[in-house]
Design a protein around this motif. Structure first.
Motif, PDB file in Angstrom:
ATOM      1  N   GLU A 131      46.432  43.968  34.479  1.00 55.36           N
ATOM      2  CA  GLU A 131      45.423  42.960  34.211  1.00 55.36           C
ATOM      3  C   GLU A 131      44.009  43.389  34.591  1.00 55.36           C
ATOM      4  N   ASP A 132      43.876  44.312  35.526  1.00 61.05           N
ATOM      5  CA  ASP A 132      42.537  44.707  35.961  1.00 61.05           C
ATOM      6  C   ASP A 132      42.639  46.046  36.671  1.00 61.05           C
ATOM      7  N   TRP A 133      41.498  46.700  36.815  1.00 61.45           N
ATOM      8  CA  TRP A 133      41.439  47.930  37.603  1.00 61.45           C
ATOM      9  C   TRP A 133      40.045  48.079  38.172  1.00 61.45           C
ATOM     10  N   ASP A 134      39.932  48.903  39.197  1.00 54.39           N
ATOM     11  CA  ASP A 134      38.637  49.174  39.812  1.00 54.39           C
ATOM     12  C   ASP A 134      38.595  50.655  40.166  1.00 54.39           C
ATOM     13  N   ASP A 135      37.690  51.382  39.509  1.00 53.55           N
ATOM     14  CA  ASP A 135      37.617  52.829  39.719  1.00 53.55           C
ATOM     15  C   ASP A 135      37.089  53.186  41.107  1.00 53.55           C
ATOM     16  N   GLU A 136      36.165  52.378  41.632  1.00 55.44           N
ATOM     17  CA  GLU A 136      35.598  52.687  42.949  1.00 55.44           C
ATOM     18  C   GLU A 136      36.659  52.555  44.039  1.00 55.44           C
ATOM     19  N   ALA A 137      37.433  51.474  43.988  1.00 57.01           N
ATOM     20  CA  ALA A 137      38.503  51.283  44.968  1.00 57.01           C
ATOM     21  C   ALA A 137      39.768  52.028  44.579  1.00 57.01           C
ATOM     22  N   ALA A 138      39.835  52.530  43.333  1.00 54.55           N
ATOM     23  CA  ALA A 138      40.997  53.270  42.810  1.00 54.55           C
ATOM     24  C   ALA A 138      42.259  52.418  42.856  1.00 54.55           C
ATOM     25  N   LEU A 139      42.167  51.215  42.265  1.00 57.10           N
ATOM     26  CA  LEU A 139      43.264  50.259  42.296  1.00 57.10           C
ATOM     27  C   LEU A 139      43.521  49.667  40.917  1.00 57.10           C
ATOM     28  N   LEU A 143      50.414  42.142  37.225  1.00 61.43           N
ATOM     29  CA  LEU A 143      51.067  40.856  37.451  1.00 61.43           C
ATOM     30  C   LEU A 143      52.395  40.829  36.710  1.00 61.43           C
ATOM     31  N   PHE A 144      53.384  40.168  37.310  1.00 58.02           N
ATOM     32  CA  PHE A 144      54.733  40.144  36.767  1.00 58.02           C
ATOM     33  C   PHE A 144      54.954  38.915  35.896  1.00 58.02           C
ATOM     34  N   GLY A 145      55.809  39.077  34.900  1.00 58.77           N
ATOM     35  CA  GLY A 145      56.181  37.944  34.067  1.00 58.77           C
ATOM     36  C   GLY A 145      56.720  38.401  32.723  1.00 58.77           C
ATOM     37  N   ASP A 146      57.548  37.564  32.124  1.00 61.55           N
ATOM     38  CA  ASP A 146      58.086  37.894  30.805  1.00 61.55           C
ATOM     39  C   ASP A 146      57.012  37.880  29.728  1.00 61.55           C
ATOM     40  N   THR A 147      55.943  37.127  29.962  1.00 60.45           N
ATOM     41  CA  THR A 147      54.789  37.107  29.065  1.00 60.45           C
ATOM     42  C   THR A 147      53.536  37.399  29.869  1.00 60.45           C
ATOM     43  N   THR A 150      47.766  34.474  32.454  1.00 62.18           N
ATOM     44  CA  THR A 150      46.342  34.198  32.275  1.00 62.18           C
ATOM     45  C   THR A 150      45.597  34.705  33.503  1.00 62.18           C
ATOM     46  N   TYR A 151      44.590  35.501  33.286  1.00 61.44           N
ATOM     47  CA  TYR A 151      43.872  36.127  34.404  1.00 61.44           C
ATOM     48  C   TYR A 151      42.373  36.012  34.179  1.00 61.44           C
ATOM     49  N   ALA A 152      41.652  35.630  35.220  1.00 62.58           N
ATOM     50  CA  ALA A 152      40.194  35.578  35.165  1.00 62.58           C
ATOM     51  C   ALA A 152      39.633  36.709  36.015  1.00 62.58           C
ATOM     52  N   SER A 153      38.680  37.426  35.496  1.00 58.32           N
ATOM     53  CA  SER A 153      38.053  38.505  36.255  1.00 58.32           C
ATOM     54  C   SER A 153      37.296  37.917  37.443  1.00 58.32           C
ATOM     55  N   THR A 173      41.457  30.271  35.189  1.00 61.89           N
ATOM     56  CA  THR A 173      41.964  30.783  36.454  1.00 61.89           C
ATOM     57  C   THR A 173      43.385  31.284  36.297  1.00 61.89           C
ATOM     58  N   VAL A 174      43.737  32.227  37.158  1.00 63.31           N
ATOM     59  CA  VAL A 174      45.109  32.711  37.164  1.00 63.31           C
ATOM     60  C   VAL A 174      46.008  31.626  37.721  1.00 63.31           C
ATOM     61  N   SER A 175      47.246  31.621  37.348  1.00 63.98           N
ATOM     62  CA  SER A 175      48.167  30.593  37.828  1.00 63.98           C
ATOM     63  C   SER A 175      48.329  30.688  39.338  1.00 63.98           C
ATOM     64  N   VAL A 176      48.676  29.552  39.954  1.00 67.68           N
ATOM     65  CA  VAL A 176      48.856  29.519  41.402  1.00 67.68           C
ATOM     66  C   VAL A 176      49.898  30.538  41.834  1.00 67.68           C
ATOM     67  N   ARG A 177      50.957  30.722  41.028  1.00 71.77           N
ATOM     68  CA  ARG A 177      52.039  31.618  41.383  1.00 71.77           C
ATOM     69  C   ARG A 177      51.562  33.033  41.639  1.00 71.77           C
ATOM     70  N   ALA A 178      50.541  33.464  40.928  1.00 75.05           N
ATOM     71  CA  ALA A 178      50.142  34.871  40.994  1.00 75.05           C
ATOM     72  C   ALA A 178      48.882  35.087  41.819  1.00 75.05           C
ATOM     73  N   ARG A 179      48.470  34.124  42.619  1.00 72.71           N
ATOM     74  CA  ARG A 179      47.197  34.262  43.313  1.00 72.71           C
ATOM     75  C   ARG A 179      47.217  35.257  44.466  1.00 72.71           C
ATOM     76  N   GLN A 180      48.351  35.451  45.093  1.00 75.87           N
ATOM     77  CA  GLN A 180      48.410  36.280  46.289  1.00 75.87           C
ATOM     78  C   GLN A 180      47.869  37.682  46.035  1.00 75.87           C
ATOM     79  N   GLN A 181      48.407  38.361  45.041  1.00 75.80           N
ATOM     80  CA  GLN A 181      47.971  39.726  44.779  1.00 75.80           C
ATOM     81  C   GLN A 181      46.619  39.763  44.099  1.00 75.80           C
ATOM     82  N   VAL A 182      46.285  38.744  43.318  1.00 72.64           N
ATOM     83  CA  VAL A 182      44.963  38.689  42.692  1.00 72.64           C
ATOM     84  C   VAL A 182      43.879  38.632  43.771  1.00 72.64           C
TER      85      VAL A 182
END
Length: 297
Positions: A131-139, A143-147, A150-153, A173-182
């Protein structure tokens, strides 16, 4: 149907096959037979199948191997923060694998995240979406899911800010379920994987700390976060020190020496991108109130 569409359907069919085998405990040999796992390498591209799909010639990542040994906090049931490869191979190999993983995001193709299984010969598998990447942080953020979720930068520094979760948030906004890693990804990407109050920079030792915590309904906006090492995360939660909302000066509590808990004198890592003043002010007031109670003021 385009090559991209064909590859997406192929990967979803493979995911169906994996689910029929039990994705929580599937043999490594079965994954190799299916073509979703290349063995020991961290990023499996399979250039023979994916080379023609991406115009830049790097192919498209099929799977990511995450052992959990080096970065255990970067994996949850919601998603994965994956660090760019930095190996002893020629730099062009690592760069090509990074580009292939970005191609999975650009083409909206799912990938397979391979984790340790219940035995040495089995693996646990998630279907993931880059869903996203950052070259400076190298990350990378996966996100997991069968589909595809929804992700907001990340919000920009001057965008409207919500300190609490029940306040109006950004419209996508990203769903509540996926907020931890976001939240963790956005904090580390915005500030860097280095403790804000000491010199620790190893990514596996740096946490994404909420300024207004989740127990106080604090939001997952990255501006309500700050990167802290494990020791100073605990010290911050214990209110052994506070951060002045205007100067970013570190202030220690009664009978606490900055040197005793390894603190610097100001916030080192966030001078270019800083937490929101409202978040720091809320925490500063809370901490000062506790200190006054402690000394009987």
């Amino acid at each position: 149907m385009t090559l991209q569409d064909e590859e997406r359907e192929r990967r979803l069919r493979l995911w169906g096959s994996i689910k029929s085998l039990d994705p929580d405990n599937v043999s490594a040999s079965s994954l190799r037979d299916l073509g979703v796992y290349g063995g020991a390498q961290g990023i499996w591209v399979d250039k023979a199948k994916t080379g023609p799909i991406a115009a830049n010639g790097s192919g498209v990542t099929v799977s990511l191997l995450h052992t959990g040994r080096h970065y255990p906090d970067d994996i949850s049931e919601d998603g994965l923060i994956y660090h760019y490869p930095r190996t002893a191979r020629p730099p062009s190999r690592d760069a090509a694998e990074v580009e292939a993983t970005k191609n999975a995001a650009r083409l909206a193709l799912p990938i397979f995240v391979i984790l340790p299984g219940q035995t040495d010969r089995t693996r646990r598998v998630h279907l993931g979406w880059v869903e996203d990447w950052d070259d400076e942080a190298a990350l990378f953020l996966v996100l997991f899911g069968d589909t595809a979720p929804t992700y907001a930068s990340p919000a920009e520094q001057d965008e409207p800010f919500s300190l609490t979760d029940d306040a109006p948030m950004r419209k996508a906004t990203v769903s509540v379920r996926a907020r931890q890693q976001v939240f963790r990804f956005q904090v580390l990407a915005r500030y860097g994987a280095k403790c804000a109050v000491c010199s620790i920079t190893h990514p596996s030792l740096v946490k994404a700390a909420h300024i207004r915590g989740k127990r106080e309904r604090g939001s997952d906006d990255w501006r309500n976060g700050i990167p802290l090492c494990s020791t100073h995360h605990d010290a911050y939660d214990a209110q052994l020190f506070a951060i002045h909302p205007d100067t970013l000066t570190i202030i220690t509590g009664p009978d606490v020496s900055p040197t005793a808990i390894g603190l610097g004198t100001d916030v080192l890592a966030v001078k270019q991108r800083r937490p929101h003043r409202e978040a720091l002010a809320w925490r500063f007031r809370l901490t000062q109130s506790k200190w006054k109670t402690k000394v009987g003021v």
